[in-house]
Design a protein around this motif. Sequence first.
Motif, PDB file in Angstrom:
ATOM      1  N   PRO A 324     -18.103  10.596   9.359  1.00  0.00           N
ATOM      2  CA  PRO A 324     -17.198   9.450   9.528  1.00  0.00           C
ATOM      3  C   PRO A 324     -16.446   9.085   8.250  1.00  0.00           C
ATOM      4  CG  PRO A 324     -19.232   9.039  10.698  1.00  0.00           C
ATOM      5  CD  PRO A 324     -19.437  10.324   9.922  1.00  0.00           C
ATOM      6  N   GLN A 325     -17.116   9.192   7.090  1.00  0.00           N
ATOM      7  CA  GLN A 325     -16.433   8.901   5.824  1.00  0.00           C
ATOM      8  C   GLN A 325     -15.212   9.784   5.653  1.00  0.00           C
ATOM      9  OE1 GLN A 325     -18.072   8.395   1.521  1.00  0.00           O
ATOM     10  NE2 GLN A 325     -17.705  10.592   1.684  1.00  0.00           N
ATOM     11  N   GLN A 326     -15.394  11.077   5.853  1.00  0.00           N
ATOM     12  CA  GLN A 326     -14.298  12.023   5.612  1.00  0.00           C
ATOM     13  C   GLN A 326     -13.235  11.943   6.709  1.00  0.00           C
ATOM     14  OE1 GLN A 326     -15.838  12.523   2.214  1.00  0.00           O
ATOM     15  NE2 GLN A 326     -14.026  13.701   2.715  1.00  0.00           N
ATOM     16  N   MET A 327     -13.646  11.720   7.930  1.00  0.00           N
ATOM     17  CA  MET A 327     -12.661  11.544   9.002  1.00  0.00           C
ATOM     18  C   MET A 327     -11.768  10.347   8.704  1.00  0.00           C
ATOM     19  SD  MET A 327     -14.215  12.346  12.744  1.00  0.00           S
ATOM     20  CE  MET A 327     -14.931  13.936  13.175  1.00  0.00           C
ATOM     21  N   PHE A 328     -12.393   9.262   8.252  1.00  0.00           N
ATOM     22  CA  PHE A 328     -11.612   8.069   7.956  1.00  0.00           C
ATOM     23  C   PHE A 328     -10.589   8.351   6.863  1.00  0.00           C
ATOM     24  CE2 PHE A 328     -10.300   3.887   7.082  1.00  0.00           C
ATOM     25  CZ  PHE A 328     -10.715   3.075   8.113  1.00  0.00           C
ATOM     26  N   GLY A 329     -11.048   9.013   5.802  1.00  0.00           N
ATOM     27  CA  GLY A 329     -10.137   9.330   4.710  1.00  0.00           C
ATOM     28  C   GLY A 329      -8.979  10.195   5.164  1.00  0.00           C
ATOM     29  N   ALA A 330      -9.260  11.165   6.036  1.00  0.00           N
ATOM     30  CA  ALA A 330      -8.206  12.048   6.538  1.00  0.00           C
ATOM     31  C   ALA A 330      -7.195  11.280   7.378  1.00  0.00           C
ATOM     32  CB  ALA A 330      -8.827  13.177   7.361  1.00  0.00           C
ATOM     33  N   VAL A 331      -7.673  10.342   8.208  1.00  0.00           N
ATOM     34  CA  VAL A 331      -6.771   9.536   9.045  1.00  0.00           C
ATOM     35  C   VAL A 331      -5.931   8.592   8.188  1.00  0.00           C
ATOM     36  CG1 VAL A 331      -6.706   7.727  10.817  1.00  0.00           C
ATOM     37  CG2 VAL A 331      -8.200   9.707  11.116  1.00  0.00           C
ATOM     38  N   VAL A 332      -6.559   8.006   7.160  1.00  0.00           N
ATOM     39  CA  VAL A 332      -5.848   7.088   6.262  1.00  0.00           C
ATOM     40  C   VAL A 332      -4.695   7.803   5.564  1.00  0.00           C
ATOM     41  CG1 VAL A 332      -6.082   5.992   3.984  1.00  0.00           C
ATOM     42  CG2 VAL A 332      -7.605   5.334   5.846  1.00  0.00           C
ATOM     43  N   LYS A 333      -4.941   9.065   5.158  1.00  0.00           N
ATOM     44  CA  LYS A 333      -3.923   9.781   4.393  1.00  0.00           C
ATOM     45  C   LYS A 333      -2.980  10.618   5.269  1.00  0.00           C
ATOM     46  CE  LYS A 333      -6.046   9.864  -0.155  1.00  0.00           C
ATOM     47  NZ  LYS A 333      -6.263  10.675  -1.370  1.00  0.00           N
ATOM     48  N   GLN A 545      -8.470   5.188  20.926  1.00  0.00           N
ATOM     49  CA  GLN A 545      -7.601   5.588  22.045  1.00  0.00           C
ATOM     50  C   GLN A 545      -6.141   5.669  21.606  1.00  0.00           C
ATOM     51  OE1 GLN A 545      -8.465   2.563  24.962  1.00  0.00           O
ATOM     52  NE2 GLN A 545     -10.277   3.625  25.751  1.00  0.00           N
ATOM     53  N   LYS A 546      -5.729   4.686  20.802  1.00  0.00           N
ATOM     54  CA  LYS A 546      -4.346   4.652  20.321  1.00  0.00           C
ATOM     55  C   LYS A 546      -4.068   5.816  19.372  1.00  0.00           C
ATOM     56  CE  LYS A 546      -0.968   1.454  18.293  1.00  0.00           C
ATOM     57  NZ  LYS A 546      -0.765   0.104  17.700  1.00  0.00           N
ATOM     58  N   LEU A 547      -5.043   6.135  18.526  1.00  0.00           N
ATOM     59  CA  LEU A 547      -4.886   7.251  17.592  1.00  0.00           C
ATOM     60  C   LEU A 547      -4.650   8.554  18.359  1.00  0.00           C
ATOM     61  CD1 LEU A 547      -5.081   8.486  14.703  1.00  0.00           C
ATOM     62  CD2 LEU A 547      -7.559   8.670  15.090  1.00  0.00           C
ATOM     63  N   TYR A 548      -5.407   8.761  19.413  1.00  0.00           N
ATOM     64  CA  TYR A 548      -5.221   9.984  20.206  1.00  0.00           C
ATOM     65  C   TYR A 548      -3.885   9.980  20.933  1.00  0.00           C
ATOM     66  CZ  TYR A 548      -9.896  11.859  19.416  1.00  0.00           C
ATOM     67  OH  TYR A 548     -11.007  12.414  18.828  1.00  0.00           O
ATOM     68  N   TYR A 551      -1.072  10.230  18.068  1.00  0.00           N
ATOM     69  CA  TYR A 551      -1.091  11.176  16.951  1.00  0.00           C
ATOM     70  C   TYR A 551      -1.916  12.441  17.210  1.00  0.00           C
ATOM     71  CZ  TYR A 551      -0.924  12.410  11.957  1.00  0.00           C
ATOM     72  OH  TYR A 551      -0.699  13.030  10.754  1.00  0.00           O
ATOM     73  N   LEU A 552      -3.173  12.272  17.593  1.00  0.00           N
ATOM     74  CA  LEU A 552      -4.062  13.426  17.694  1.00  0.00           C
ATOM     75  C   LEU A 552      -3.957  14.166  19.021  1.00  0.00           C
ATOM     76  CD1 LEU A 552      -7.320  12.010  16.040  1.00  0.00           C
ATOM     77  CD2 LEU A 552      -5.612  13.512  14.993  1.00  0.00           C
ATOM     78  N   ILE A 553      -3.460  13.512  20.029  1.00  0.00           N
ATOM     79  CA  ILE A 553      -3.295  14.046  21.390  1.00  0.00           C
ATOM     80  C   ILE A 553      -4.629  14.090  22.141  1.00  0.00           C
ATOM     81  CG2 ILE A 553      -2.333  15.867  22.839  1.00  0.00           C
ATOM     82  CD1 ILE A 553      -0.337  14.401  20.952  1.00  0.00           C
ATOM     83  N   ALA A 554      -5.609  14.889  21.642  1.00  0.00           N
ATOM     84  CA  ALA A 554      -6.883  15.004  22.351  1.00  0.00           C
ATOM     85  C   ALA A 554      -7.973  15.482  21.407  1.00  0.00           C
ATOM     86  CB  ALA A 554      -6.733  15.982  23.519  1.00  0.00           C
ATOM     87  N   PRO A 555      -9.237  15.147  21.722  1.00  0.00           N
ATOM     88  CA  PRO A 555     -10.344  15.692  20.920  1.00  0.00           C
ATOM     89  C   PRO A 555     -10.336  17.205  20.936  1.00  0.00           C
ATOM     90  CG  PRO A 555     -11.120  13.906  22.337  1.00  0.00           C
ATOM     91  CD  PRO A 555      -9.708  14.205  22.759  1.00  0.00           C
ATOM     92  N   LEU A 556     -10.655  17.785  19.794  1.00  0.00           N
ATOM     93  CA  LEU A 556     -10.706  19.235  19.596  1.00  0.00           C
ATOM     94  C   LEU A 556      -9.333  19.898  19.680  1.00  0.00           C
ATOM     95  CD1 LEU A 556     -13.929  20.251  21.611  1.00  0.00           C
ATOM     96  CD2 LEU A 556     -13.734  19.412  19.270  1.00  0.00           C
ATOM     97  N   GLY A 557      -8.273  19.080  19.691  1.00  0.00           N
ATOM     98  CA  GLY A 557      -6.922  19.638  19.695  1.00  0.00           C
ATOM     99  C   GLY A 557      -6.554  20.218  18.340  1.00  0.00           C
ATOM    100  N   GLU A 558      -5.354  20.772  18.249  1.00  0.00           N
ATOM    101  CA  GLU A 558      -4.920  21.434  17.018  1.00  0.00           C
ATOM    102  C   GLU A 558      -4.900  20.477  15.831  1.00  0.00           C
ATOM    103  OE1 GLU A 558      -1.055  23.882  15.219  1.00  0.00           O
ATOM    104  OE2 GLU A 558      -1.185  23.443  17.375  1.00  0.00           O
TER     105      GLU A 558
END
Length: 574
Positions: A324-333, A545-548, A551-558
């Motif tokens: 979760p720490q690293q995911m958060f950092g990746a989303v922030v940046k 839900q909004k992030l997907y 931006y992300l489209i779906a879990p495990l997506g590209e």
Amino acid sequence: MVNLTVNGKNISVKEGTTILEAAQQNGILIPTLCFLKDINEIGACRICVVEIEGMERLAAACNNTVEEGMVVYTNSPKVMASRKSTLELILSEHEYSCATCSRCGNCQLQSLAEEFGLSTDIYKKKIRKIKWNRDFPLIRDNEKCIKCMRCIQICEKVQALGVWDVCGTGARTTVDVKGGVDIDKADCSVCGQCITHCPVGALHERDDKNTLYEALADKTKVKIVQVAPAVRAAWGEELGLSPDKATIGRMGEALRQLGFDYVFDTDFSADLTIMEEGSEFLKRFSDKENYTFPMFTSCCPGWVRFMRTQYPDMVSQLSTAKSPQQMFGAVVKSYFAEKIGKDPKDIISVSIMPCVAKKAEAAYGNMGSEERGRDVDIVLTTRELIKMIKAANINVSSLEEKPLDDPLSDGTGAAVIFGTTGGVMEAALRSAYFLVTGSNPDPDAFKAVRGYHKGWNEAEFDLAGAKVRCAVASGLGNTRQLIEAIRSGEVSYDFVEIMACPGGCAGGGGQPIHPYESYDSRGEILRKLDTDSKLRFSHENPSVQKLYSEYLIAPLGEKSHHLLHTDHEGWAIK
């Protein structure tokens, strides 16, 4: 039962009870330095000595058992003189620059020296220094070591790594990394349990507060901080706040006063982790022929380091999801940087964690990218945050309870319990059930995985007709037992959660230290927050839900794969 007299008080205790336990059970305090029940009962420090009538020599209370008719004195003139002399000898080999020590005010040796009025040196000081890599997240100052052996025993008996050992002989006896290797060459998981069990300041995390102060003073940067779930269960302990007052809202206000532009909750990315890790498990589970089981959780960097060094042939069984720490950092940046119109390299990403291993994780070479830089730039422990709040003279009890910033602060009860053992598994199963069936289960349907146990906890659940066999372990000693049982074929599981620290992040190596106290209450706080939450399923987090959708489209997506997953073999262990 055995009858004896302690300080003139007639008491009765079970046969086999130590003198120390007998005294404690009857409200009689005997000081200790090296003692850890069932772990370090070696009588090394000689602080717990008592006088036994009829015996010429004083006896250690921690490892001598009671006898019928025994008459014990815990504070006779002979005992008090011995303790004082022992303390003077310990201090002769101890660098007690208390004002600059990480444990000042929370040091057992300092407290005893004050109680005995030791204000001058009786013996000539002989301080031995050992060179140490000060860039490593875990720091050892040999000149403060009192040779109590706690670090050796906790690492060997509880964490099953044996990083520390006694070296030298006679007057040159000390504690160092086993085999004399440098710490960054050892199999250290950086769990920090040696830190929380050290009675003095010989072991501590790398201090990154000054790095953060410099970042906060840089007006050209946007300073963003995330706070881990387990931190909220402990940050108020040394600030005079009761659990009901030590809220995330008040902590957020304290962080804003320290100079952060945005304060977010790692609960958001804990829910995001469940979406990715849960989806990954379902993908593997539906294609069992092409995967090796069990799949292991990957949110604990201490555990991932353990797997890398102890069972490298099983690393592919780790979930590829970042923590979760690293995911958060990746989303922030990425996502958030676009939202506020900032170049990711103009953002300072900070995390407050209950963990020392998170400092190491943030620096791994594959935890970021060329365009973003590191996902997380600076990691502070809960202890470091508390010191910064104290240094800034922030009156936390008077702070208003305000919501954290949008849009990355929504979290569910499922995210909160990431901070206690079994929480990740339970959260994952809640959402996995939904992803398979399209409906929510009872949020407490998977409570069988809760709790810290010796060995490990196991349960089997029905997931739309398929049996899912799960196991949960915390503490690396328990983890080793579990993995050996899996490797031998004694047990078989589909999904396994591991936390390096006993009890999970609530008892993490970066949390406030309270000698001899249990940290179970922290886990209970997190469980209650889950129970009281309006949302208890990660897939219901509106910000996720909004992030997907945006931006992300779906879990495990590209895009999810690029930002939120990693190669656990793609970094060097340092």
